[in-house]
Design an enzyme around this catalytic site. Structure first.
Site, PDB file in Angstrom:
ATOM      1  N   CYS A 229      -2.777  -0.925 -10.210  1.00 59.41           N
ATOM      2  CA  CYS A 229      -2.817   0.428  -9.636  1.00 59.41           C
ATOM      3  C   CYS A 229      -3.788   1.318 -10.429  1.00 59.41           C
ATOM      4  O   CYS A 229      -3.695   1.423 -11.651  1.00 59.41           O
ATOM      5  CB  CYS A 229      -1.417   1.029  -9.647  1.00 59.41           C
ATOM      6  SG  CYS A 229      -1.408   2.704  -8.992  1.00 59.41           S
TER       7      CYS A 229
ATOM      8  N   GLY B 279      -5.338  -6.028   3.230  1.00 56.04           N
ATOM      9  CA  GLY B 279      -4.906  -4.656   3.042  1.00 56.04           C
ATOM     10  C   GLY B 279      -5.409  -3.764   4.158  1.00 56.04           C
ATOM     11  O   GLY B 279      -4.949  -3.850   5.313  1.00 56.04           O
ATOM     12  N   ARG B 280      -6.414  -2.929   3.813  1.00 57.76           N
ATOM     13  CA  ARG B 280      -6.880  -1.952   4.797  1.00 57.76           C
ATOM     14  C   ARG B 280      -7.408  -2.614   6.066  1.00 57.76           C
ATOM     15  O   ARG B 280      -7.314  -2.053   7.156  1.00 57.76           O
ATOM     16  CB  ARG B 280      -7.954  -1.068   4.147  1.00 57.76           C
ATOM     17  CG  ARG B 280      -7.403  -0.173   3.038  1.00 57.76           C
ATOM     18  CD  ARG B 280      -8.505   0.289   2.125  1.00 57.76           C
ATOM     19  NE  ARG B 280      -9.189  -0.855   1.539  1.00 57.76           N
ATOM     20  CZ  ARG B 280     -10.429  -0.827   1.059  1.00 57.76           C
ATOM     21  NH1 ARG B 280     -11.102   0.302   1.063  1.00 57.76           N
ATOM     22  NH2 ARG B 280     -10.973  -1.920   0.562  1.00 57.76           N
TER      23      ARG B 280
ATOM     24  N   GLN C 194       7.974  -5.066  -5.232  1.00 66.67           N
ATOM     25  CA  GLN C 194       6.985  -4.891  -6.303  1.00 66.67           C
ATOM     26  C   GLN C 194       7.417  -3.802  -7.288  1.00 66.67           C
ATOM     27  O   GLN C 194       7.784  -2.698  -6.885  1.00 66.67           O
ATOM     28  CB  GLN C 194       5.610  -4.518  -5.734  1.00 66.67           C
ATOM     29  CG  GLN C 194       4.554  -4.517  -6.844  1.00 66.67           C
ATOM     30  CD  GLN C 194       3.174  -4.093  -6.390  1.00 66.67           C
ATOM     31  OE1 GLN C 194       2.954  -2.924  -6.105  1.00 66.67           O
ATOM     32  NE2 GLN C 194       2.242  -5.030  -6.318  1.00 66.67           N
TER      33      GLN C 194
ATOM     34  N   MET D 209       0.849  -1.197   0.000  1.00 67.39           N
ATOM     35  CA  MET D 209       0.000   0.000   0.000  1.00 67.39           C
ATOM     36  C   MET D 209       0.880   1.241   0.000  1.00 67.39           C
ATOM     37  O   MET D 209       1.485   1.598   1.020  1.00 67.39           O
ATOM     38  CB  MET D 209      -0.955  -0.020   1.188  1.00 67.39           C
ATOM     39  CG  MET D 209      -2.038  -1.072   1.006  1.00 67.39           C
ATOM     40  SD  MET D 209      -3.446  -0.768   2.042  1.00 67.39           S
ATOM     41  CE  MET D 209      -3.098  -1.888   3.315  1.00 67.39           C
ATOM     42  N   GLU D 210       0.926   1.874  -1.146  1.00 71.26           N
ATOM     43  CA  GLU D 210       1.790   3.037  -1.343  1.00 71.26           C
ATOM     44  C   GLU D 210       1.386   4.184  -0.410  1.00 71.26           C
ATOM     45  O   GLU D 210       0.195   4.487  -0.272  1.00 71.26           O
ATOM     46  CB  GLU D 210       1.671   3.497  -2.807  1.00 71.26           C
ATOM     47  CG  GLU D 210       2.762   4.427  -3.231  1.00 71.26           C
ATOM     48  CD  GLU D 210       2.209   5.721  -3.755  1.00 71.26           C
ATOM     49  OE1 GLU D 210       1.000   5.786  -4.030  1.00 71.26           O
ATOM     50  OE2 GLU D 210       2.990   6.674  -3.872  1.00 71.26           O
TER      51      GLU D 210
ATOM     52  N   GLU E  65     -11.349  -6.371   0.547  1.00 66.64           N
ATOM     53  CA  GLU E  65     -12.506  -6.224   1.439  1.00 66.64           C
ATOM     54  C   GLU E  65     -12.579  -7.275   2.551  1.00 66.64           C
ATOM     55  O   GLU E  65     -13.666  -7.677   2.963  1.00 66.64           O
ATOM     56  CB  GLU E  65     -13.772  -6.275   0.580  1.00 66.64           C
ATOM     57  CG  GLU E  65     -14.853  -5.269   0.951  1.00 66.64           C
ATOM     58  CD  GLU E  65     -14.345  -3.818   0.954  1.00 66.64           C
ATOM     59  OE1 GLU E  65     -14.771  -3.089   1.867  1.00 66.64           O
ATOM     60  OE2 GLU E  65     -13.556  -3.404   0.083  1.00 66.64           O
TER      61      GLU E  65
HETATM   62  C1  LIG Z   1      -3.475   3.659   0.036  1.00 61.94           C
HETATM   63  C2  LIG Z   1      -3.349   2.445  -0.846  1.00 61.94           C
HETATM   64  C3  LIG Z   1      -2.173   2.228  -1.543  1.00 61.94           C
HETATM   65  C4  LIG Z   1      -2.030   1.092  -2.353  1.00 61.94           C
HETATM   66  N1  LIG Z   1      -0.831   0.857  -2.980  1.00 61.94           N
HETATM   67  C5  LIG Z   1      -0.657  -0.300  -3.689  1.00 61.94           C
HETATM   68  C6  LIG Z   1       0.624  -0.643  -4.242  1.00 61.94           C
HETATM   69  O1  LIG Z   1       1.620   0.066  -4.084  1.00 61.94           O
HETATM   70  N2  LIG Z   1       0.710  -1.806  -4.956  1.00 61.94           N
HETATM   71  C7  LIG Z   1      -0.368  -2.641  -5.137  1.00 61.94           C
HETATM   72  O2  LIG Z   1      -0.239  -3.680  -5.784  1.00 61.94           O
HETATM   73  N3  LIG Z   1      -1.561  -2.346  -4.590  1.00 61.94           N
HETATM   74  C8  LIG Z   1      -1.729  -1.221  -3.868  1.00 61.94           C
HETATM   75  N4  LIG Z   1      -2.930  -0.971  -3.273  1.00 61.94           N
HETATM   76  C9  LIG Z   1      -4.003  -1.969  -3.352  1.00 61.94           C
HETATM   77  C10 LIG Z   1      -3.935  -2.928  -2.152  1.00 61.94           C
HETATM   78  O3  LIG Z   1      -2.758  -3.698  -2.194  1.00 61.94           O
HETATM   79  C11 LIG Z   1      -5.155  -3.870  -2.136  1.00 61.94           C
HETATM   80  O4  LIG Z   1      -5.162  -4.580  -3.349  1.00 61.94           O
HETATM   81  C12 LIG Z   1      -6.459  -3.123  -1.980  1.00 61.94           C
HETATM   82  O5  LIG Z   1      -6.381  -2.177  -0.934  1.00 61.94           O
HETATM   83  C13 LIG Z   1      -7.618  -4.077  -1.729  1.00 61.94           C
HETATM   84  O6  LIG Z   1      -7.423  -4.782  -0.545  1.00 61.94           O
HETATM   85  P1  LIG Z   1      -8.198  -4.374   0.818  1.00 61.94           P
HETATM   86  O7  LIG Z   1      -9.652  -4.239   0.452  1.00 61.94           O
HETATM   87  O8  LIG Z   1      -7.886  -5.509   1.736  1.00 61.94           O
HETATM   88  O9  LIG Z   1      -7.629  -3.065   1.257  1.00 61.94           O
HETATM   89  C14 LIG Z   1      -3.110   0.172  -2.488  1.00 61.94           C
HETATM   90  C15 LIG Z   1      -4.292   0.421  -1.794  1.00 61.94           C
HETATM   91  C16 LIG Z   1      -4.423   1.536  -0.979  1.00 61.94           C
HETATM   92  C17 LIG Z   1      -5.713   1.744  -0.240  1.00 61.94           C
END
Ligand SMILES: Cc1cc2nc3c(=O)[nH]c(=O)nc-3n(C[C@H](O)[C@H](O)[C@H](O)COP(=O)(O)O)c2cc1C
Length: 339
Positions: free
Chosen positions: A105, A230-231, A75, A15-16, A208
């Site tokens: 992305c 993730g989140r 990555q 998560m960037e 999610e």
């Molecule tokens: C703030 C933010 C930054 C993210 N940065 C990246 C990233 O650098 N590389 C990537 O593959 N996915 C990135 N994602 C996507 C997450 O890895 C993930 O696929 C997405 O949040 C869905 O998962 P979640 O619902 O569990 O959060 C980012 C998501 C968020 C919210």
């Protein structure tokens, strides 16, 4: 049939701007996480210097593992197969245990340059990228990919997954939404199961998962044993530990301020070591905001901290909170038991 006790890997999502070396360190020390992935490293047409890799993944200097010993994958994001291949070779040389490629992305600047999710309209190019990277890194270093279900729609999801597989990737993480669906619930986990019928490589389900129940439904609907969090994990840092404890038949840790406050303090002090006062405050409040979302019960107790605008005041309040929680806990522990 996947049940709650079926073992499976738990991956911390890249998560960037959020999951950097500080949060990776903390979340892996809190426990339950098997693998991390760096924030994406953007590759245009040049070979990035070593210092970029060390900045984005300082863990490369300690065997590409967090202090808790959890491996960190690197990555890359880009659209030029040759440039990605050269950079992947460099990352591998610096010690990356796995090279992961980003095809998900949604950021406008990235998509304008045909990177990230924009590539999902062009399975052939995706194939060329994965194949070039696969050919460039030593055979013992796996190349993996992370994709969304599509850009505007899901019409190419099978083609993209097959392109990734046939080009030599050894694992594919699927964020079960299109780019247009952004981060809005729901995630379409059942689509991952449909993709799983077409490809042989292991799939990791993502999107999610906020609770133990989401985790169960996600695994059942996607057919994946491995899940990327993730989140949900950033908001409830003990989620991975809870999942793990349940799989092992151990008591499930309950979220509490007592459990959280030492980690908040550790996070704050790591931020102060790495960042300016104001950035440290910004990062800490960013995490606090997510914690309040994850555990509404803690919202009232964290509210004062969230209102604090001065870094000194923030640090003092955090120390007070941690001390009073430790004192309260000590009192509870030293009560004579009813038995
Ligand atoms: C703030 C933010 C930054 C993210 N940065 C990246 C990233 O650098 N590389 C990537 O593959 N996915 C990135 N994602 C996507 C997450 O890895 C993930 O696929 C997405 O949040 C869905 O998962 P979640 O619902 O569990 O959060 C980012 C998501 C968020 C919210």
């Amino acid at each position: 049939m996947i049940t709650a006790s079926t073992p499976g890997r738990l991956m911390l999502a890249p998560m960037e701007g959020l999951v950097d070396v500080i949060l990776r360190d903390l979340l892996t020390r809190m426990g339950g996480v098997d693998t991390c992935v760096t924030e994406f490293i953007r590759v245009t047409d040049t070979l990035l210097p070593n210092r970029t890799y060390y900045r984005m993944c300082p863990e490369l200097l300690q065997g590409a593992r967090t202090a808790a010993g959890v491996p960190v994958w690197v990555q890359l994001l880009g659209s030029d197969p040759e440039a990605l291949a050269r950079n992947a070779r460099r990352a591998a040389k610096l010690g990356a245990p796995v090279i992961d490629l980003n095809f998900g992305c949604p950021a406008k600047t990235v998509n304008r340059h045909c990177g990230g999710a924009a590539l999902l309209v062009d399975p052939e190019r995706i194939h060329r990228i994965v194949a070039a990277v696969r050919a460039a890194v030593p055979p013992q270093i796996p190349v993996t990919a992370k994709m969304r279900l599509g850009l505007q729609d899901r019409s190419l999801m099978f083609d993209n997954a097959s392109a990734i597989e046939s080009a030599g990737a050894s694992l594919l993480t699927i964020h079960a939404r299109t780019k247009v669906e952004g981060y809005r619930p729901p995630a379409y986990w059942e689509e991952i199961a449909r993709i799983g019928e077409r490809v042989q490589i292991p799939l990791v389900a993502n999107g999610e998962v906020w609770t133990l129940e989401d985790y169960d439904r996600c695994r059942q609907q996607s057919g994946c044993v491995d899940v990327m969090l993730g989140r949900g994990l950033v908001s409830q840092p003990w989620l991975a530990l809870q999942i793990r404890a349940r799989q092992q038949g151990l008591p499930i840790p309950e979220p509490s301020l007592a459990l959280l406050s030492p980690w908040l303090l550790a996070f704050w002090s790591r931020c102060l070591n790495h960042l300016s006062f104001n950035f440290a405050l910004g990062r800490s409040k960013q995490w606090l905001k997510m914690l309040c979302r994850g555990v509404p019960a803690l919202q009232a107790e964290l509210a004062e901290l969230q209102r604090e605008t001065c870094p000194m005041g923030f640090g003092q309040r955090l120390l007070q909170l941690s001390d009073s929680e430790a004192a309260r806990q000590h009192q509870v522990d030293s009560q004579p038991s009813a038995a």
